[in-house]
Enzyme design. Structure first.
Site, PDB file in Angstrom:
ATOM      1  N   SER A  33     -20.443  14.692   6.868  1.00  5.18           N
ATOM      2  CA  SER A  33     -19.548  13.572   6.552  1.00  5.18           C
ATOM      3  C   SER A  33     -20.202  12.595   5.576  1.00  5.18           C
ATOM      4  O   SER A  33     -19.628  11.573   5.233  1.00  5.18           O
ATOM      5  CB  SER A  33     -19.160  12.844   7.840  1.00  5.18           C
ATOM      6  OG  SER A  33     -20.317  12.480   8.579  1.00  5.18           O
ATOM      7  N   ASN A 120     -23.089   8.667  18.953  1.00  6.09           N
ATOM      8  CA  ASN A 120     -21.722   8.341  19.377  1.00  6.09           C
ATOM      9  C   ASN A 120     -21.476   6.830  19.439  1.00  6.09           C
ATOM     10  O   ASN A 120     -20.461   6.341  18.948  1.00  6.09           O
ATOM     11  CB  ASN A 120     -21.423   8.986  20.737  1.00  6.09           C
ATOM     12  CG  ASN A 120     -21.449  10.505  20.651  1.00  6.09           C
ATOM     13  OD1 ASN A 120     -21.491  11.058  19.557  1.00  6.09           O
ATOM     14  ND2 ASN A 120     -21.430  11.172  21.793  1.00  6.09           N
ATOM     15  N   THR A 165      23.663  -9.158   0.900  1.00  6.25           N
ATOM     16  CA  THR A 165      23.583  -8.206   2.013  1.00  6.25           C
ATOM     17  C   THR A 165      24.166  -6.921   1.432  1.00  6.25           C
ATOM     18  O   THR A 165      25.090  -6.986   0.603  1.00  6.25           O
ATOM     19  CB  THR A 165      24.397  -8.652   3.242  1.00  6.25           C
ATOM     20  OG1 THR A 165      25.761  -8.779   2.868  1.00  6.25           O
ATOM     21  CG2 THR A 165      23.891  -9.988   3.806  1.00  6.25           C
ATOM     22  N   HIS A 166      23.638  -5.802   1.812  1.00  6.18           N
ATOM     23  CA  HIS A 166      24.048  -4.505   1.214  1.00  6.18           C
ATOM     24  C   HIS A 166      23.836  -4.499  -0.303  1.00  6.18           C
ATOM     25  O   HIS A 166      24.500  -3.749  -1.011  1.00  6.18           O
ATOM     26  CB  HIS A 166      25.512  -4.168   1.514  1.00  6.18           C
ATOM     27  CG  HIS A 166      25.917  -4.386   2.939  1.00  6.18           C
ATOM     28  ND1 HIS A 166      25.921  -3.376   3.885  1.00  6.18           N
ATOM     29  CD2 HIS A 166      26.312  -5.506   3.584  1.00  6.18           C
ATOM     30  CE1 HIS A 166      26.314  -3.877   5.048  1.00  6.18           C
ATOM     31  NE2 HIS A 166      26.554  -5.167   4.893  1.00  6.18           N
ATOM     32  N   SER A 287       6.403   1.658 -23.057  1.00  2.51           N
ATOM     33  CA  SER A 287       6.698   3.085 -23.069  1.00  2.51           C
ATOM     34  C   SER A 287       6.199   3.663 -24.381  1.00  2.51           C
ATOM     35  O   SER A 287       6.286   3.015 -25.429  1.00  2.51           O
ATOM     36  CB  SER A 287       8.207   3.300 -22.939  1.00  2.51           C
ATOM     37  OG  SER A 287       8.554   4.570 -23.449  1.00  2.51           O
ATOM     38  N   LYS A 293      10.855  -1.035 -24.141  1.00  2.00           N
ATOM     39  CA  LYS A 293      10.614  -1.074 -22.702  1.00  2.00           C
ATOM     40  C   LYS A 293       9.448  -1.962 -22.280  1.00  2.00           C
ATOM     41  O   LYS A 293       8.458  -2.090 -22.977  1.00  2.00           O
ATOM     42  CB  LYS A 293      10.337   0.358 -22.184  1.00  2.00           C
ATOM     43  CG  LYS A 293      11.495   1.294 -22.353  1.00  2.00           C
ATOM     44  CD  LYS A 293      12.405   1.359 -21.146  1.00  2.00           C
ATOM     45  CE  LYS A 293      11.702   1.738 -19.902  1.00  2.00           C
ATOM     46  NZ  LYS A 293      12.216   2.885 -19.229  1.00  2.00           N
ATOM     47  N   ASN A 295       7.807  -2.019 -18.572  1.00  2.00           N
ATOM     48  CA  ASN A 295       7.964  -1.420 -17.245  1.00  2.00           C
ATOM     49  C   ASN A 295       7.155  -2.170 -16.189  1.00  2.00           C
ATOM     50  O   ASN A 295       6.015  -2.548 -16.443  1.00  2.00           O
ATOM     51  CB  ASN A 295       7.526   0.048 -17.283  1.00  2.00           C
ATOM     52  CG  ASN A 295       8.413   0.877 -18.192  1.00  2.00           C
ATOM     53  OD1 ASN A 295       9.604   0.590 -18.328  1.00  2.00           O
ATOM     54  ND2 ASN A 295       7.833   1.872 -18.840  1.00  2.00           N
ATOM     55  N   GLU A 300       5.850  -1.104  -9.091  1.00  2.00           N
ATOM     56  CA  GLU A 300       6.190   0.250  -8.626  1.00  2.00           C
ATOM     57  C   GLU A 300       5.036   0.878  -7.841  1.00  2.00           C
ATOM     58  O   GLU A 300       5.237   1.540  -6.823  1.00  2.00           O
ATOM     59  CB  GLU A 300       6.555   1.130  -9.825  1.00  2.00           C
ATOM     60  CG  GLU A 300       7.812   0.680 -10.522  1.00  2.00           C
ATOM     61  CD  GLU A 300       7.986   1.388 -11.856  1.00  2.00           C
ATOM     62  OE1 GLU A 300       8.731   2.377 -11.891  1.00  2.00           O
ATOM     63  OE2 GLU A 300       7.364   0.970 -12.845  1.00  2.00           O
ATOM     64  N   TYR A 327     -16.453  11.429  23.376  1.00  3.49           N
ATOM     65  CA  TYR A 327     -16.471  11.724  21.939  1.00  3.49           C
ATOM     66  C   TYR A 327     -16.138  13.181  21.650  1.00  3.49           C
ATOM     67  O   TYR A 327     -16.578  14.089  22.351  1.00  3.49           O
ATOM     68  CB  TYR A 327     -17.858  11.400  21.360  1.00  3.49           C
ATOM     69  CG  TYR A 327     -17.982  11.731  19.880  1.00  3.49           C
ATOM     70  CD1 TYR A 327     -17.570  10.823  18.923  1.00  3.49           C
ATOM     71  CD2 TYR A 327     -18.477  12.966  19.458  1.00  3.49           C
ATOM     72  CE1 TYR A 327     -17.656  11.129  17.566  1.00  3.49           C
ATOM     73  CE2 TYR A 327     -18.569  13.283  18.105  1.00  3.49           C
ATOM     74  CZ  TYR A 327     -18.152  12.355  17.162  1.00  3.49           C
ATOM     75  OH  TYR A 327     -18.237  12.653  15.824  1.00  3.49           O
ATOM     76  N   GLN A 332     -14.610  12.289  13.664  1.00  6.52           N
ATOM     77  CA  GLN A 332     -15.234  12.100  12.355  1.00  6.52           C
ATOM     78  C   GLN A 332     -14.163  11.991  11.263  1.00  6.52           C
ATOM     79  O   GLN A 332     -14.412  11.451  10.195  1.00  6.52           O
ATOM     80  CB  GLN A 332     -16.177  13.275  12.069  1.00  6.52           C
ATOM     81  CG  GLN A 332     -16.898  13.193  10.746  1.00  6.52           C
ATOM     82  CD  GLN A 332     -18.080  14.144  10.699  1.00  6.52           C
ATOM     83  OE1 GLN A 332     -19.101  13.921  11.328  1.00  6.52           O
ATOM     84  NE2 GLN A 332     -17.934  15.237   9.963  1.00  6.52           N
ATOM     85  N   LYS A 335     -12.560   8.294   9.407  1.00  4.12           N
ATOM     86  CA  LYS A 335     -13.049   7.356   8.398  1.00  4.12           C
ATOM     87  C   LYS A 335     -12.315   7.421   7.071  1.00  4.12           C
ATOM     88  O   LYS A 335     -11.905   6.389   6.529  1.00  4.12           O
ATOM     89  CB  LYS A 335     -14.549   7.566   8.181  1.00  4.12           C
ATOM     90  CG  LYS A 335     -15.365   7.127   9.378  1.00  4.12           C
ATOM     91  CD  LYS A 335     -16.788   7.599   9.272  1.00  4.12           C
ATOM     92  CE  LYS A 335     -17.373   7.922  10.616  1.00  4.12           C
ATOM     93  NZ  LYS A 335     -16.625   8.906  11.425  1.00  4.12           N
TER      94      LYS A 335
HETATM   95  N1  ARG Z   1     -20.754  11.789  11.883  1.00  9.42           N
HETATM   96  C1  ARG Z   1     -20.300  11.651  13.224  1.00  9.42           C
HETATM   97  C2  ARG Z   1     -18.918  10.982  13.230  1.00  9.42           C
HETATM   98  O1  ARG Z   1     -18.566  10.416  12.274  1.00  9.42           O
HETATM   99  C3  ARG Z   1     -21.248  10.843  14.026  1.00  9.42           C
HETATM  100  C4  ARG Z   1     -21.223  11.115  15.463  1.00  9.42           C
HETATM  101  C5  ARG Z   1     -21.776  12.447  15.756  1.00  9.42           C
HETATM  102  N2  ARG Z   1     -21.854  12.683  17.162  1.00  9.42           N
HETATM  103  C6  ARG Z   1     -22.040  13.898  17.701  1.00  9.42           C
HETATM  104  N3  ARG Z   1     -22.056  13.988  18.984  1.00  9.42           N
HETATM  105  N4  ARG Z   1     -22.120  14.961  16.941  1.00  9.42           N
HETATM  106  O2  ARG Z   1     -18.174  11.039  14.189  1.00  9.42           O
END
Ligand code: ARG
Length: 468
Positions: A33, A120, A165-166, A287, A293, A295, A300, A327, A332, A335
């Site tokens: 990751s 974790n 309205t509408h 444009s 134009k 825009n 948008e 966990y 993962q 993120k």
């Molecule tokens: N890179 C992991 C995550 O974002 C970190 C936690 C990893 N924990 C594990 N038990 N493998 O979730």
């Protein structure tokens, strides 16, 4: 991304004790990751420094080890910030990358940092810190946006425009009233981010893998060092839930809906058919083929941001649904969704603030449009009830006939003569003309929160106090 042989050894030394072979290349690709969670480096280092200081204060590691760790982490931080850090996919994530580099720099004491801690609780802490910062950024962005909408409202508190309205002309309203409607929406968005921030402001650190730890750690101390209000009360919950991220995304989605609706109005209002507003050149594009134009691209694009922000929200809800405690690696996947949604929300807020600040409302066009479409028909019906003693249903019917008459004559309601009107209902007197103009109409709507300029100014004043 460099993947040096020593990175594989370092990774192996962190969890590979029972493994005979390293991971398949595809396993490494799906598992790593670091490409995205490197964004958590500052939070990760901050959390580790707090943890190491606490371990020393509790006598779990020596002061000299804690000092070496703390200083080493500062070196790591500056390497990352100057772009000198050797990120490695073999080291999976930001946590192992930082720790491995710390070991390069300070040697053996680095191995004591992970005492009484797990990735974790580490990742849960880092991510909470990051999302908490994003709440602050959203709050600041919304405050700026509210100020921009307020100043639009203030300059046109009594400018009349059609209310719809509408998307059909309904009743005249004021420009200030319309702008203040968005101030209210963005104000609620702001309070949602505040609420979410308050709820997420508890520290997962020290929950360890899931069950807590046998080391005599001090979770209050690390919570305090990281500016959390308190430690989370259940270690399983601390490492398992991502509701703070879901709350952030939900708040972001609702905010993005509001931004999208305002954008849509700006797109419509800036069209040649409406000309209610002129967008500044700074927020428009031309444009390549049609020279006339201008825009409203920024509007948008803001209008479209809800697509990815809501997409991220649905994605994370879907990831979290059905996961057993505690966990799982599924988490993962939290993120990237949040990173993307946060980036685009902040961009959209900033763009909307700029666009609104540089926007010119065309007062004359707004007023001309306000009078079109028999927008004061309701005022006429209300006058018939109040002054001529008609029941509302009857007044509604009489007004309908007068609208039909005006339509037939190709004029507006105030342009009908008194005798035209009396032919429809003899109870009508000259006083009716005092309510027919759009200015009379808006001035009469004095109910709390109504469109009368006095009411609008009162709300502007209330908001200025809130923001002060
Ligand atoms: N890179 C992991 C995550 O974002 C970190 C936690 C990893 N924990 C594990 N038990 N493998 O979730």
């Amino acid at each position: 991304m460099t993947d040096r042989p020593q990175d594989k050894d370092a990774a192996n030394s962190m969890w590979g004790g029972r493994f005979a072979a390293g991971p398949d290349a595809i396993m490494e690709a799906i598992n790593a990751s670091i490409d995205f969670d490197r964004r958590l480096y500052a939070q990760d280092i901050r959390g580790s420094r707090a943890h190491a200081a606490m371990l020393a204060a509790q006598g779990i590691i020596s002061d000299s080890d804690a000092k070496a760790i703390g200083e080493g982490l500062i070196t790591v931080l500056s390497e990352i910030e100057t772009g000198d850090f050797p990120f490695s996919a073999a080291l999976e994530d930001i946590h192992m990358n930082v720790e491995a580099r710390l070991k390069d720099i300070i040697g053996e004491p680095a191995g004591r940092l992970h005492t009484g801690r797990s990735r974790n609780d580490q990742v849960a802490t880092d991510f909470r810190l990051w999302v908490r910062d994003q709440c602050d950024a959203a709050i600041a962005g919304l405050q700026a946006l509210i100020r921009a909408a307020l100043s639009q409202a203030e300059s046109g508190a009594d400018w009349v425009m059609p209310g719809f309205t509408h998307l059909q002309t309904a009743q005249p309203v004021t420009w200030g009233h319309h702008m203040m409607a968005y101030v209210e929406m963005f104000g609620r968005d702001l309070s949602r981010f505040r609420d979410a921030r308050r709820r997420m402001n508890e520290s997962p650190l020290g929950a360890a893998a899931l069950a807590g730890t046998g080391y005599p750690i001090d979770r209050e101390a690390t919570a305090k060092a990281l500016d959390f209000a308190r430690p989370m009360a259940n270690s399983l919950d601390a490492v398992s839930d991502r509701d703070f991220a879901l709350e952030f995304l939900s708040s972001a989605s609702i905010c993005a809906v509001h931004l999208s609706r305002l954008s849509e109005e700006l797109v419509i209002w800036s069209s040649a058919q409406f000309r209610f507003v002129s967008m500044s050149d700074k927020w428009s594009t031309g444009s390549s083929i049609m020279p006339q134009k201008r825009n409203p691209d920024a509007a948008e694009l803001i209008r479209a941001k809800i697509g990815r922000i809501l997409g991220a929200t649905v994605a994370l809800f879907t990831v979290m649904k059905g996961l057993p405690l505690a966990y799982s690696k599924d988490m993962q996947e939290d993120k990237e969704q949040v990173f993307d949604a946060a980036d685009h929300l902040m961009l959209a807020l900033a763009a909307m603030t700029g666009m609104l600040s540089d926007l010119t409302a065309n007062r004359d066009r707004l007023e001309a449009a306000a009078s079109a479409g028999f927008s004061t028909a309701t005022d006429l019906a209300d006058w018939l009830v109040r002054e001529a003693g008609l029941a509302f249903r009857e007044a509604h019917h009489v007004t309908g006939s007068l609208v039909a008459l005006a339509e037939k004559k190709g004029c507006d309601l105030p342009d009908l003569t008194l005798s035209d009107m009396q032919a429809v209902n003899p109870a009508i007197s000259a006083g009716v003309f005092t309510v027919l103009g759009v200015h009379n109409s808006v001035a009469s709507r004095q109910s709390y929160g109504g469109t009368a300029p006095d009411q609008v100014r009162a709300q502007i004043a209330r908001w200025k106090e809130i923001l002060a």
